[in-house]
Design a protein around this motif. Structure first.
Motif, PDB file in Angstrom:
ATOM      1  N   ILE A   1      77.362  45.160  -0.626  1.00 33.06           N
ATOM      2  CA  ILE A   1      76.619  44.089   0.241  1.00 33.06           C
ATOM      3  C   ILE A   1      77.351  44.071   1.671  1.00 33.06           C
ATOM      4  O   ILE A   1      76.662  44.419   2.900  1.00 33.06           O
ATOM      5  N   SER A   2      78.726  44.484   1.842  1.00 34.10           N
ATOM      6  CA  SER A   2      79.424  44.635   3.103  1.00 34.10           C
ATOM      7  C   SER A   2      78.966  45.861   3.638  1.00 34.10           C
ATOM      8  O   SER A   2      78.687  45.822   4.934  1.00 34.10           O
ATOM      9  N   ALA A   3      78.886  46.963   2.848  1.00 34.71           N
ATOM     10  CA  ALA A   3      78.433  48.224   3.414  1.00 34.71           C
ATOM     11  C   ALA A   3      77.047  48.285   3.894  1.00 34.71           C
ATOM     12  O   ALA A   3      76.684  48.798   4.903  1.00 34.71           O
ATOM     13  N   LEU A   4      76.303  47.754   3.024  1.00 26.71           N
ATOM     14  CA  LEU A   4      74.865  47.460   3.451  1.00 26.71           C
ATOM     15  C   LEU A   4      74.681  46.887   4.859  1.00 26.71           C
ATOM     16  O   LEU A   4      73.814  47.047   5.715  1.00 26.71           O
TER      17      LEU A   4
ATOM     18  N   ALA B   1      73.762  46.758  10.649  1.00 28.92           N
ATOM     19  CA  ALA B   1      74.139  46.558  11.930  1.00 28.92           C
ATOM     20  C   ALA B   1      74.020  47.683  12.810  1.00 28.92           C
ATOM     21  O   ALA B   1      73.724  48.061  13.783  1.00 28.92           O
ATOM     22  N   ARG B   2      74.405  48.962  12.073  1.00 29.11           N
ATOM     23  CA  ARG B   2      74.395  50.336  12.912  1.00 29.11           C
ATOM     24  C   ARG B   2      73.046  50.658  12.990  1.00 29.11           C
ATOM     25  O   ARG B   2      72.711  51.120  14.276  1.00 29.11           O
ATOM     26  N   THR B   3      72.058  50.354  12.168  1.00 21.04           N
ATOM     27  CA  THR B   3      70.691  50.783  12.348  1.00 21.04           C
ATOM     28  C   THR B   3      70.181  49.960  13.477  1.00 21.04           C
ATOM     29  O   THR B   3      69.382  50.345  14.512  1.00 21.04           O
ATOM     30  N   ARG B   4      70.572  48.629  13.447  1.00 25.24           N
ATOM     31  CA  ARG B   4      69.766  47.629  14.637  1.00 25.24           C
ATOM     32  C   ARG B   4      70.457  48.441  16.027  1.00 25.24           C
ATOM     33  O   ARG B   4      69.667  47.968  16.805  1.00 25.24           O
ATOM     34  N   GLY B   5      71.550  48.663  16.045  1.00 20.91           N
ATOM     35  CA  GLY B   5      72.332  49.125  17.378  1.00 20.91           C
ATOM     36  C   GLY B   5      71.568  50.599  17.542  1.00 20.91           C
ATOM     37  O   GLY B   5      71.063  50.663  18.888  1.00 20.91           O
ATOM     38  N   LYS B   6      71.252  51.284  16.744  1.00 21.35           N
ATOM     39  CA  LYS B   6      70.299  52.408  17.200  1.00 21.35           C
ATOM     40  C   LYS B   6      68.930  52.257  17.663  1.00 21.35           C
ATOM     41  O   LYS B   6      68.302  52.671  18.745  1.00 21.35           O
ATOM     42  N   LEU B   7      68.289  51.088  16.933  1.00 20.23           N
ATOM     43  CA  LEU B   7      67.015  50.672  17.393  1.00 20.23           C
ATOM     44  C   LEU B   7      67.294  50.013  18.775  1.00 20.23           C
ATOM     45  O   LEU B   7      66.207  50.204  19.548  1.00 20.23           O
ATOM     46  N   GLU B   8      68.194  49.340  18.994  1.00 26.88           N
ATOM     47  CA  GLU B   8      68.284  48.607  20.256  1.00 26.88           C
ATOM     48  C   GLU B   8      68.207  49.718  21.454  1.00 26.88           C
ATOM     49  O   GLU B   8      67.837  49.467  22.375  1.00 26.88           O
ATOM     50  N   GLY B   9      69.261  50.717  21.287  1.00 23.25           N
ATOM     51  CA  GLY B   9      69.460  51.736  22.246  1.00 23.25           C
ATOM     52  C   GLY B   9      68.197  52.608  22.557  1.00 23.25           C
ATOM     53  O   GLY B   9      67.974  52.949  23.401  1.00 23.25           O
ATOM     54  N   ALA B  10      67.241  52.791  21.216  1.00 23.95           N
ATOM     55  CA  ALA B  10      66.180  53.524  21.361  1.00 23.95           C
ATOM     56  C   ALA B  10      65.170  52.725  22.413  1.00 23.95           C
ATOM     57  O   ALA B  10      64.564  53.028  23.137  1.00 23.95           O
ATOM     58  N   VAL B  11      65.159  51.467  21.869  1.00 26.75           N
ATOM     59  CA  VAL B  11      64.223  50.553  22.745  1.00 26.75           C
ATOM     60  C   VAL B  11      64.607  50.414  24.237  1.00 26.75           C
ATOM     61  O   VAL B  11      63.501  50.525  25.129  1.00 26.75           O
ATOM     62  N   ASN B  12      65.991  50.300  24.526  1.00 27.08           N
ATOM     63  CA  ASN B  12      66.492  50.347  25.967  1.00 27.08           C
ATOM     64  C   ASN B  12      66.104  51.580  26.586  1.00 27.08           C
ATOM     65  O   ASN B  12      65.695  51.614  27.635  1.00 27.08           O
TER      66      ASN B  12
END
Length: 65
Positions: free
Chosen positions: A35-38, A43-54
């Motif tokens: 669960i911690s790893a997932l 969080a890593r995926t959300r960060g990448k998504l946020e960067g792509a949107v920005n």
């Protein structure tokens, strides 16, 4: 778990591999680690998504000028 479950020939989709993995043999500690790893991957995926949107918003703003 059979290592063949992770062969590229069976599925190249990592999410499909996760969904097929048998969780029964895992201990409580192993499940918590999973669960911690997932959650870290989410969080890593959300960060990448946020960067792509920005990045997209910045590019759109630049070309509107």
């Amino acid at each position: 778990m059979d290592m063949d479950d992770f062969s590229p020939a069976r599925s190249a989709d990592p999410l499909a591999l996760l969904a097929r993995q048998d969780l029964d043999p895992l201990s409580v500690a192993e499940l918590q680690e999973r669960i911690s790893a997932l959650e870290a991957e989410i969080a890593r995926t959300r960060g990448k998504l946020e960067g792509a949107v920005n990045h997209r918003a910045s590019a759109d703003a630049l070309f509107r000028q």
